[in-house]
Design a protein around this motif. Structure first.
Motif, PDB file in Angstrom:
ATOM      1  N   HIS A 211       0.858  -1.184   0.000  1.00 17.98           N
ATOM      2  CA  HIS A 211       0.000   0.000   0.000  1.00 17.98           C
ATOM      3  C   HIS A 211       0.896   1.236   0.000  1.00 17.98           C
ATOM      4  N   PRO A 212       0.646   2.194  -0.905  1.00 17.30           N
ATOM      5  CA  PRO A 212       1.535   3.355  -1.017  1.00 17.30           C
ATOM      6  C   PRO A 212       1.772   4.068   0.314  1.00 17.30           C
ATOM      7  N   ARG A 213       0.777   4.127   1.135  1.00 19.31           N
ATOM      8  CA  ARG A 213       0.904   4.803   2.422  1.00 19.31           C
ATOM      9  C   ARG A 213       1.768   3.991   3.379  1.00 19.31           C
ATOM     10  N   PHE A 214       1.500   2.716   3.489  1.00 16.58           N
ATOM     11  CA  PHE A 214       2.155   1.892   4.488  1.00 16.58           C
ATOM     12  C   PHE A 214       3.568   1.490   4.083  1.00 16.58           C
ATOM     13  N   ALA A 215       3.807   1.271   2.801  1.00 16.84           N
ATOM     14  CA  ALA A 215       5.123   0.820   2.335  1.00 16.84           C
ATOM     15  C   ALA A 215       6.230   1.810   2.684  1.00 16.84           C
ATOM     16  N   THR A 216       5.918   3.086   2.712  1.00 17.59           N
ATOM     17  CA  THR A 216       6.943   4.080   3.045  1.00 17.59           C
ATOM     18  C   THR A 216       7.164   4.182   4.549  1.00 17.59           C
ATOM     19  N   ILE A 217       6.179   3.785   5.329  1.00 21.81           N
ATOM     20  CA  ILE A 217       6.253   3.900   6.789  1.00 21.81           C
ATOM     21  C   ILE A 217       6.883   2.674   7.430  1.00 21.81           C
ATOM     22  N   LEU A 218       6.635   1.497   6.874  1.00 24.44           N
ATOM     23  CA  LEU A 218       7.023   0.238   7.508  1.00 24.44           C
ATOM     24  C   LEU A 218       8.514   0.127   7.835  1.00 24.44           C
ATOM     25  N   PRO A 219       9.437   0.430   6.919  1.00 25.38           N
ATOM     26  CA  PRO A 219      10.857   0.260   7.274  1.00 25.38           C
ATOM     27  C   PRO A 219      11.276   1.089   8.490  1.00 25.38           C
ATOM     28  N   ASP A 220      10.854   2.332   8.536  1.00 22.00           N
ATOM     29  CA  ASP A 220      11.193   3.195   9.669  1.00 22.00           C
ATOM     30  C   ASP A 220      10.546   2.682  10.951  1.00 22.00           C
ATOM     31  N   LEU A 221       9.304   2.285  10.861  1.00 18.54           N
ATOM     32  CA  LEU A 221       8.590   1.821  12.043  1.00 18.54           C
ATOM     33  C   LEU A 221       9.200   0.527  12.584  1.00 18.54           C
ATOM     34  N   THR A 222       9.609  -0.355  11.679  1.00 20.49           N
ATOM     35  CA  THR A 222      10.258  -1.600  12.090  1.00 20.49           C
ATOM     36  C   THR A 222      11.558  -1.303  12.832  1.00 20.49           C
ATOM     37  N   ALA A 223      12.362  -0.392  12.290  1.00 19.74           N
ATOM     38  CA  ALA A 223      13.627  -0.026  12.938  1.00 19.74           C
ATOM     39  C   ALA A 223      13.369   0.631  14.298  1.00 19.74           C
ATOM     40  N   GLU A 224      12.375   1.495  14.353  1.00 22.20           N
ATOM     41  CA  GLU A 224      12.054   2.173  15.610  1.00 22.20           C
ATOM     42  C   GLU A 224      11.573   1.181  16.668  1.00 22.20           C
ATOM     43  N   ALA A 225      10.801   0.192  16.249  1.00 24.62           N
ATOM     44  CA  ALA A 225      10.289  -0.808  17.194  1.00 24.62           C
ATOM     45  C   ALA A 225      11.422  -1.645  17.789  1.00 24.62           C
ATOM     46  N   VAL A 226      12.496  -1.846  17.035  1.00 25.19           N
ATOM     47  CA  VAL A 226      13.650  -2.578  17.566  1.00 25.19           C
ATOM     48  C   VAL A 226      14.301  -1.781  18.695  1.00 25.19           C
ATOM     49  N   ARG A 227      14.331  -0.453  18.562  1.00 26.78           N
ATOM     50  CA  ARG A 227      14.963   0.421  19.563  1.00 26.78           C
ATOM     51  C   ARG A 227      14.036   0.768  20.718  1.00 26.78           C
ATOM     52  N   ASN A 228      12.726   0.620  20.505  1.00 27.21           N
ATOM     53  CA  ASN A 228      11.749   1.111  21.469  1.00 27.21           C
ATOM     54  C   ASN A 228      10.826  -0.038  21.874  1.00 27.21           C
ATOM     55  N   ALA A 229      11.136  -0.676  22.997  1.00 26.98           N
ATOM     56  CA  ALA A 229      10.378  -1.854  23.432  1.00 26.98           C
ATOM     57  C   ALA A 229       8.910  -1.533  23.696  1.00 26.98           C
ATOM     58  N   THR A 230       8.629  -0.347  24.215  1.00 24.16           N
ATOM     59  CA  THR A 230       7.241   0.026  24.508  1.00 24.16           C
ATOM     60  C   THR A 230       6.442   0.142  23.217  1.00 24.16           C
ATOM     61  N   LEU A 231       7.027   0.763  22.208  1.00 26.46           N
ATOM     62  CA  LEU A 231       6.364   0.867  20.908  1.00 26.46           C
ATOM     63  C   LEU A 231       6.172  -0.518  20.306  1.00 26.46           C
ATOM     64  N   SER A 232       7.201  -1.349  20.377  1.00 27.31           N
ATOM     65  CA  SER A 232       7.121  -2.706  19.843  1.00 27.31           C
ATOM     66  C   SER A 232       5.975  -3.486  20.482  1.00 27.31           C
ATOM     67  N   GLU A 233       5.851  -3.384  21.800  1.00 26.16           N
ATOM     68  CA  GLU A 233       4.774  -4.084  22.507  1.00 26.16           C
ATOM     69  C   GLU A 233       3.398  -3.539  22.114  1.00 26.16           C
ATOM     70  N   ALA A 234       3.301  -2.241  21.940  1.00 26.57           N
ATOM     71  CA  ALA A 234       2.023  -1.633  21.546  1.00 26.57           C
ATOM     72  C   ALA A 234       1.623  -2.069  20.135  1.00 26.57           C
ATOM     73  N   ILE A 235       2.580  -2.123  19.230  1.00 27.07           N
ATOM     74  CA  ILE A 235       2.305  -2.571  17.858  1.00 27.07           C
ATOM     75  C   ILE A 235       1.881  -4.033  17.862  1.00 27.07           C
ATOM     76  N   ALA A 236       2.585  -4.840  18.634  1.00 31.27           N
ATOM     77  CA  ALA A 236       2.233  -6.262  18.718  1.00 31.27           C
ATOM     78  C   ALA A 236       0.813  -6.445  19.256  1.00 31.27           C
ATOM     79  N   ALA A 237       0.466  -5.694  20.296  1.00 25.56           N
ATOM     80  CA  ALA A 237      -0.843  -5.852  20.935  1.00 25.56           C
ATOM     81  C   ALA A 237      -1.992  -5.340  20.076  1.00 25.56           C
ATOM     82  N   THR A 238      -1.779  -4.247  19.351  1.00 25.56           N
ATOM     83  CA  THR A 238      -2.903  -3.630  18.630  1.00 25.56           C
ATOM     84  C   THR A 238      -2.932  -3.930  17.137  1.00 25.56           C
ATOM     85  N   ILE A 239      -1.819  -4.420  16.592  1.00 27.03           N
ATOM     86  CA  ILE A 239      -1.789  -4.733  15.162  1.00 27.03           C
ATOM     87  C   ILE A 239      -1.428  -6.200  14.948  1.00 27.03           C
ATOM     88  N   GLY A 240      -0.290  -6.618  15.482  1.00 26.80           N
ATOM     89  CA  GLY A 240       0.176  -7.982  15.255  1.00 26.80           C
ATOM     90  C   GLY A 240      -0.778  -9.051  15.751  1.00 26.80           C
TER      91      GLY A 240
END
Length: 195
Positions: free
Chosen positions: A100-129
């Motif tokens: 998706h044009p919107r998501f494809a540009t966001i995903l790489p940055d968000l993935t990298a940020e989630a590796v550095r930010n455990a709280t964000l990673s947990e929130a993404i896992a709980a609400t999306i994953g």
């Protein structure tokens, strides 16, 4: 003199929420998660910061809510009546989400940020994953109910197996998806999953 009944909290206007959500995606695409600010989102949405804070207590909550609202419905696939049909619909849904044009540009940055930010990673896992995996599990459990997969089928491993090739090809390898790629992938998945 009659006393007016208190109305409670302010009513959130859907069009304002939608404008904010659009602004979140635009800011994420332009600047990434780390540089995204509530001020920039409010300015882009042409609302006051208070409109954001009435909806979400923090930047993380705002971003995760917007991503969840976009991502989870894309994992819903219809019951096609067969394992192969359901798998084909599932890999198509994963493909459409990742490209998706919107998501494809966001995903790489968000993935990298989630590796550095455990709280964000947990929130993404709980609400999306987890919600996306639950929808995928429902699809596979239908195949178990139809007798296409055994009752002791390992749904968790299968969920990884179904989504991983599409993610790997598109997001990691950045390889093109040929017109018949998803069909060929489903052929392999059916052979791998069936007893």
């Amino acid at each position: 003199m009659t006393k007016r009944t208190p109305t409670g909290a302010a009513v959130l206007q859907p069009q304002v929420t939608q404008a904010i959500t659009e602004a979140v995606f635009e800011e994420l695409a332009l600047h990434g998660y780390a540089r995204l600010s509530m001020e920039a989102v409010a300015k882009r949405a042409e609302v006051g910061k208070s409109a954001l804070y009435r909806r979400w207590p923090s930047k993380q909550d705002m971003v995760v809510a917007a991503l969840s609202e976009f991502s989870v419905p894309l994992a819903e696939v219809p019951d096609t009546g067969s394992l192969r049909g359901d798998l084909r619909a599932t890999v198509q849904a994963v493909h459409d989400w990742l490209t998706h044009p919107r998501f494809a540009t966001i995903l790489p940055d968000l993935t990298a940020e989630a590796v550095r930010n455990a709280t964000l990673s947990e929130a993404i896992a709980a609400t999306i994953g987890e919600p996306r995996r639950a929808l995928g599990a429902t699809t596979l459990q239908r195949a178990v109910q139809r007798g296409e997969l055994p009752a002791d089928f390992d749904v968790e491993i299968a969920l990884d197996l179904v989504a991983a090739p599409v993610y790997w090809r598109l997001s990691v390898r950045r390889a093109p998806v040929e017109p018949d790629y998803l069909d060929r992938l489903v052929d392999h998945l059916v052979r791998a999953l069936k007893p």
